[in-house]
Design a protein around this motif. Structure first.
Motif, PDB file in Angstrom:
ATOM      1  N   GLY A  78       0.816  -1.201   0.000  1.00  0.00           N
ATOM      2  CA  GLY A  78       0.000   0.000   0.000  1.00  0.00           C
ATOM      3  C   GLY A  78       0.849   1.251   0.000  1.00  0.00           C
ATOM      4  O   GLY A  78       1.973   1.280  -0.509  1.00  0.00           O
ATOM      5  N   VAL A  79       0.300   2.321   0.598  1.00  0.00           N
ATOM      6  CA  VAL A  79       1.006   3.599   0.683  1.00  0.00           C
ATOM      7  C   VAL A  79       1.584   3.743   2.085  1.00  0.00           C
ATOM      8  O   VAL A  79       0.863   3.631   3.082  1.00  0.00           O
ATOM      9  CB  VAL A  79       0.084   4.793   0.369  1.00  0.00           C
ATOM     10  CG1 VAL A  79       0.863   6.103   0.490  1.00  0.00           C
ATOM     11  CG2 VAL A  79      -0.508   4.671  -1.026  1.00  0.00           C
ATOM     12  N   LEU A  80       2.872   4.013   2.142  1.00  0.00           N
ATOM     13  CA  LEU A  80       3.564   4.213   3.412  1.00  0.00           C
ATOM     14  C   LEU A  80       3.962   5.681   3.503  1.00  0.00           C
ATOM     15  O   LEU A  80       4.661   6.197   2.625  1.00  0.00           O
ATOM     16  CB  LEU A  80       4.792   3.316   3.460  1.00  0.00           C
ATOM     17  CG  LEU A  80       5.568   3.212   4.764  1.00  0.00           C
ATOM     18  CD1 LEU A  80       4.666   2.760   5.900  1.00  0.00           C
ATOM     19  CD2 LEU A  80       6.730   2.235   4.594  1.00  0.00           C
ATOM     20  N   VAL A  81       3.488   6.362   4.527  1.00  0.00           N
ATOM     21  CA  VAL A  81       3.791   7.780   4.744  1.00  0.00           C
ATOM     22  C   VAL A  81       4.768   7.878   5.905  1.00  0.00           C
ATOM     23  O   VAL A  81       4.479   7.416   7.015  1.00  0.00           O
ATOM     24  CB  VAL A  81       2.514   8.585   5.060  1.00  0.00           C
ATOM     25  CG1 VAL A  81       2.856  10.057   5.280  1.00  0.00           C
ATOM     26  CG2 VAL A  81       1.485   8.437   3.946  1.00  0.00           C
ATOM     27  N   VAL A  82       5.925   8.465   5.672  1.00  0.00           N
ATOM     28  CA  VAL A  82       6.927   8.627   6.730  1.00  0.00           C
ATOM     29  C   VAL A  82       6.826  10.047   7.265  1.00  0.00           C
ATOM     30  O   VAL A  82       7.195  11.004   6.578  1.00  0.00           O
ATOM     31  CB  VAL A  82       8.352   8.355   6.214  1.00  0.00           C
ATOM     32  CG1 VAL A  82       9.342   8.361   7.376  1.00  0.00           C
ATOM     33  CG2 VAL A  82       8.404   7.034   5.482  1.00  0.00           C
ATOM     34  N   GLY A  83       6.279  10.194   8.457  1.00  0.00           N
ATOM     35  CA  GLY A  83       6.138  11.512   9.068  1.00  0.00           C
ATOM     36  C   GLY A  83       4.694  11.878   9.313  1.00  0.00           C
ATOM     37  O   GLY A  83       3.895  11.920   8.375  1.00  0.00           O
ATOM     38  N   GLY A  84       4.362  12.136  10.569  1.00  0.00           N
ATOM     39  CA  GLY A  84       3.001  12.532  10.932  1.00  0.00           C
ATOM     40  C   GLY A  84       2.823  14.034  10.920  1.00  0.00           C
ATOM     41  O   GLY A  84       2.040  14.579  11.711  1.00  0.00           O
ATOM     42  N   SER A  85       3.531  14.714  10.021  1.00  0.00           N
ATOM     43  CA  SER A  85       3.396  16.165   9.861  1.00  0.00           C
ATOM     44  C   SER A  85       2.057  16.484   9.224  1.00  0.00           C
ATOM     45  O   SER A  85       1.303  15.591   8.836  1.00  0.00           O
ATOM     46  CB  SER A  85       4.517  16.683   8.969  1.00  0.00           C
ATOM     47  OG  SER A  85       4.406  16.077   7.680  1.00  0.00           O
TER      48      SER A  85
END
Length: 400
Positions: free
Chosen positions: A4-11
């Motif tokens: 799937g989609v991996l987002v690095v950073g909870g900004s």
């Protein structure tokens, strides 16, 4: 199995990307990896919410994450992108697969030259809470750096009745973004609200004497302080990406669609990203909240609709709340040139318009004037004439 989609950073860029993916109809796995242990939160409130208020404003609650089927991996530190294998390595030894990777790790506060109890930077929720603890019952604050963070903290402290000294090596600190004349107005704003402005001055030393802080400035003055905030800019943490094969040049280089030139399934948004801007014909990092949101929406669309790519070509925008002024800045400003200015009183409203060599509006600055801000941003985006928007803002109809 698909990663799937991996987002690095909870900004804001990271969380808005995750949300926008669901809004665009993406049905695969969406995972957000965030180094901090807290639920992802908004950064502007850290320096804008009153000191007696809660600076933790979540970007995504646990309930919302469950409803949107977004997995949050909090307290997880990314240490390496293995782009050839479509994998992300974490500090705990685990490895995550992905189909699409979005890098949204933002920037960190530039480290303070000094350390110790009562000395703070302001970039994270932990920073904000530590500062608030130091200022509880404090009587005097030293702010090092008169940029937006320093100015906003000074404003909050004065509203709490704390004496504030603000120091910056530049004689007119905000001249670097609005020119000398308007910069002087912003300098005077501090003085009008009782701040001791020591501009053209540096801090020579910060010493702990008998469990209290004492500041020595380059002008020879010395005084005790209860707390210090050091706001001297931000830095990018790119070391963990050096082995990735991505092009790094003051950020993660991307095209106007948010894709890296090296791997079409890797994207970057927010402060860490350096997108190509067709309107300006160059690549640039834009460290603004609004830009991160717009980039996030663009990347989410392009991941879901790869056959219908959208470009993001922004008009840079940033705002700042200082005392009783709502300040907004747009586009690019040649601070060596004189802008066209419209000013009204009772209540104070101000708009400045910069223009390029062909007379098109290129940048703007407003104080307490929302309608002028909207009009300026639209005119800059459309390449409209500066003198026309100046004339419109000068009419009685606009004054109302």
């Amino acid at each position: 199995m698909s990663g799937g989609v991996l987002v690095v950073g909870g900004s804001v860029g990271g969380i808005r990307t995750a949300r926008a993916l669901r809004n665009e109809g993406y049905a695969g796995a969406v995972t957000v990896v965030e180094a901090e242990p807290h639920l992802p939160y908004d950064k502007p409130p850290l320096s804008k919410v009153p000191l007696d208020g809660d600076a933790h404003v979540p970007l995504l609650t646990a309930a919302e994450a469950r409803e949107l089927d977004i997995e949050l991996r909090l307290g997880a530190v990314a240490i390496e992108v293995r782009a050839q294998a479509n994998q992300l390595a974490l500090a705990d030894g685990s490895v995550l697969d992905y189909d699409e990777l979005v890098i949204a790790t933002g920037a960190a506060a530039r480290p303070s030259p000094w350390s110790g109890p009562g000395i703070h930077v302001l970039r994270t929720l932990a920073d904000a809470r530590a500062l608030r603890e130091s200022l509880h019952g404090a009587s005097r604050l030293l702010v090092v750096g008169a940029g937006f963070i320093g100015a906003e903290v000074a404003s909050l402290a004065r509203k709490q009745g704390i004496d504030v000294t603000i120091v910056d090596p530049a004689p007119v600190p905000m001249a670097r973004i609005v020119g000398t004349e308007l910069g002087e107005r912003l300098s005077d704003l501090h003085r009008v609200h009782g701040v001791e402005a020591k501009f053209g001055t540096t801090v020579s030393a910060l010493d702990c004497v008998d469990d209290s802080l004492r500041a020595t400035l380059s002008d020879g003055s010395e005084f005790p302080v209860d707390a210090v905030v050091v706001g001297i800019g931000a830095v990018l943490e790119l070391g963990w990406l050096e082995s990735s094969g991505l092009t790094l040049d003051d950020g993660v280089v991307c095209d106007e669609y948010g894709r890296t030139p090296d791997f079409a399934n890797i994207h970057a948004v927010g402060d860490i990203s350096k997108w190509y801007q067709p309107r300006l014909g160059t690549s640039a990092r834009v460290e603004h909240w609004t830009n991160a949101v717009e980039q996030a929406n663009t990347v989410a669309h392009n991941i879901v609709h790869s056959d219908d790519l959208l470009a993001h070509d922004p008009v840079a925008y940033v705002w700042s709340d200082q005392y009783d002024w709502k300040i907004q800045l747009f586009g690019t400003r040649d601070v060596a040139a004189d802008p066209l200015v419209v000013e009204q009183s009772d209540p104070l409203r101000l708009a400045a318009i910069w223009q390029d060599s062909e007379g098109r509006a290129s940048g703007g600055f407003t104080v307490n004037w929302p309608k002028a801000s909207v009009q300026l941003r639209r005119t800059i985006a459309a390449g409209g004439p500066a003198d026309a928007v100046h004339a419109q803002l000068s009419t009685p109809a606009v004054k109302r």
